[in-house]
Write an enzyme that holds these catalytic residues in place. Structure first.
Site, mmCIF file in Angstrom:
data_model
loop_
_atom_site.group_PDB
_atom_site.id
_atom_site.type_symbol
_atom_site.label_atom_id
_atom_site.label_comp_id
_atom_site.label_asym_id
_atom_site.label_seq_id
_atom_site.Cartn_x
_atom_site.Cartn_y
_atom_site.Cartn_z
ATOM 1 N N LYS A 41 -14.859 14.090 -14.926
ATOM 2 C CA LYS A 41 -14.906 15.190 -15.892
ATOM 3 C C LYS A 41 -16.075 15.037 -16.859
ATOM 4 O O LYS A 41 -16.774 14.018 -16.868
ATOM 5 C CB LYS A 41 -13.569 15.287 -16.625
ATOM 6 C CG LYS A 41 -12.460 15.773 -15.693
ATOM 7 C CD LYS A 41 -11.157 16.000 -16.419
ATOM 8 C CE LYS A 41 -10.095 16.535 -15.450
ATOM 9 N NZ LYS A 41 -8.772 16.654 -16.097
ATOM 10 N N ARG A 93 -5.100 9.629 -12.232
ATOM 11 C CA ARG A 93 -5.421 10.627 -11.205
ATOM 12 C C ARG A 93 -6.924 10.569 -10.955
ATOM 13 O O ARG A 93 -7.723 10.888 -11.846
ATOM 14 C CB ARG A 93 -4.978 12.013 -11.675
ATOM 15 C CG ARG A 93 -5.146 13.124 -10.644
ATOM 16 C CD ARG A 93 -4.584 14.437 -11.178
ATOM 17 N NE ARG A 93 -4.675 15.508 -10.202
ATOM 18 C CZ ARG A 93 -5.728 16.320 -10.072
ATOM 19 N NH1 ARG A 93 -6.776 16.178 -10.881
ATOM 20 N NH2 ARG A 93 -5.735 17.277 -9.147
#
Length: 282
Positions: free
Chosen positions: A223, A257
């Site tokens: 991200k 994750r």
């Protein structure tokens, strides 16, 4: 002392948390996900990817059929079902003991995925936009990941205050529907309606968020925060992603994750020895 918890999942599966870091491998069967769109859109490619992630150390594979990147294009419930259900069914047929999660915000998709063999509902809206998911989870005794999604703009205050307020609202819906406490994992939602500074504050405040009392899942893989401080492109975000994983382990976070399972698993192995305890077998 390690705090051990048990996560209760559909199918009677019980997953011990706390002794070691557990990795949830990301399987996007979408054409437009932010970092790997289109790579696993065929059934064969998706199943092969899932099997490789399990072999590399993933405890869970999270199957998603709709991108949640900024500016994503929603897909219909039918199309999302067509993307994820054959994948879940095929993975389950090959490995009856594996743990599968469905990354969805839609009731019909979650229902079809659970019936095909998924154990967990991973809702990036934390039941706030589809409360019926809570009743569905309770009915199937599914595990749930309730994420705080900053795109909903619940309240003012610090980012940690906003996360806690969102979690409280999600938990109220879950408990009213009959979801058991042991079924719930919380996700602070890095990259969802947050600034890069917000994401930094979340990573710095993970130990504070853990005092909320539930196991945590951290999803920072590739991200925008992992591009910092020098604006790294997507293909150079592996090592910064590992840095977020180790940061989470140091704070006691239980689940991660990630896209790159093998690399994160190697880093987590040593970080677990350092931060969770244990001895070397020499």
């Amino acid at each position: 002392m390690i705090k051990r918890l048990v996560w209760s999942l559909a199918g009677g599966t019980r997953l011990e948390l706390g002794e070691k870091s557990l990795l949830m491998g990301i399987l996007n069967v979408t054409p437009d996900s932010f970092s790997d769109g289109g790579e696993h859109s065929s059934l064969a490619a998706a199943v092969a990817r899932a099997e490789s992630m399990f072999a590399a150390g993933a405890c869970i594979v999270d199957v998603g059929g709709e991108s949640t990147r900024p500016g994503f294009e929603p897909v219909s419930e039918t199309e999302e079902i067509d993307r994820v259900v054959p994948v879940i069914r095929e993975i389950r047929s090959r490995n009856s003991d594996c743990i599968l999660s469905v990354d969805t915000t839609k009731f019909g998709v979650a229902e079809a995925a659970l019936e095909a063999g998924a154990n967990i509902i991973n809702d990036v809206n934390g039941f706030l936009l589809a409360p019926g998911l809570a009743e569905l989870a309770a009915k199937h005794e599914a595990g749930v990941v309730l994420m705080r999604n900053g795109r909903e703009g619940l309240i003012d205050g610090s980012v940690l205050d906003r996360i806690r307020a969102s979690w409280e609202a999600s938990l109220e819906i879950a408990f009213e529907a009959g979801v058991k406490e042991a079924a719930i994992v919380l996700d602070p939602g890095i990259g969802f309606g947050t600034t890069r500074q917000d994401d930094l504050e979340i990573l710095r405040g993970l130990d504070v968020l853990r005092t909320f009392g539930f196991p945590l899942l951290l999803g920072a893989s590739r991200k925008r925060i992992t591009a910092q401080p020098s604006g790294l492109p997507m293909e150079l975000r592996l090592e910064p992603t590992i840095a977020t994983t180790v940061t989470g382990i140091a704070a006691g976070v239980e689940l991660f994750r990630v896209h790159d399972v093998a690399e994160n698993a190697r880093a987590a192995g040593l970080a677990d020895l350092i931060y969770r305890g244990g001895d070397l077998n020499e």
